[in-house]
Design a protein around this motif. Sequence first.
Motif: not given
Length: 264
Positions: A3-4, A7, A9, A52, A114, A247
């Motif tokens: 992830g980045s 954002t 994850v 993810a 992330g 999350e």
Amino acid sequence: MIGSPGTSVRLLQVTDPHLFGDEARKIYGVQTAVSLRKVLAEAFAPGTPRPAAILVTGDIADDHSAAAYDNFRRALRPYGLPVFCLPGNHDEPGLMVDLVDGDGFQYGGTAEFGAWGAVFIDTHVHYVQTAIVASHGWMWTRRLARLEAVLQEYGDRPVLVCLHHPPLPVGSAWLDGVGLRNASEFMAVIERYPAVRAVLGGHVHQAFERQQGQTLVLATPSTCAQFTPLTEYCVMDLKPPGYRWLELLPDGGLRTEVKWLQDW
């Protein structure tokens, strides 16, 4: 990195599958290979947002066999996701290093999801001189030092710490007796680092959630059978296999939900 940083994850946690080399074997009346596959099938059902990565917080193999870990890999490999594993009291860490590390699977270590950092801590106890594997957990000095070094490296990033034995009592005398014996030492490290937003475990075969200072301490039901909460002695629960969604939000927030298997 998965992830980045900007954002959210989504992660799937499964724990305490208690697999055997012989997939027909049962524990607590449950055929554990079947219950794990049912949990995974439900978690990856069409229309369900895909995670993810998958986190597996111990007690993977109940019989200490290489075949049990092979069965574990076969169950998770079809989903094509990174799988992060750590040992529980029923596991064999030496075998896990050989069999559950590589080809999409990671044993212990750290990860980046992330904006978040994550660290996977071993609480397994094996008395080499007597060949006894204990049910309780312990954080050796070197493990605490490693944890602190990782938290220092992460700095202000929000952090998820994963282990098998929850560091807080869950209110059942028999389970708390086989918990993390030096939990106060572990929590003293955690409390020094307010960036630790969550500690995630298994072991207790039930859902548990408690805010401790800045940190949310979580435990997740087993993918096989559950223990009844708040009991003095071991009493099996009628609840079905379970799992947890997490999350990780880019601002350091956390959303989480325990799910119970519907097809059971």
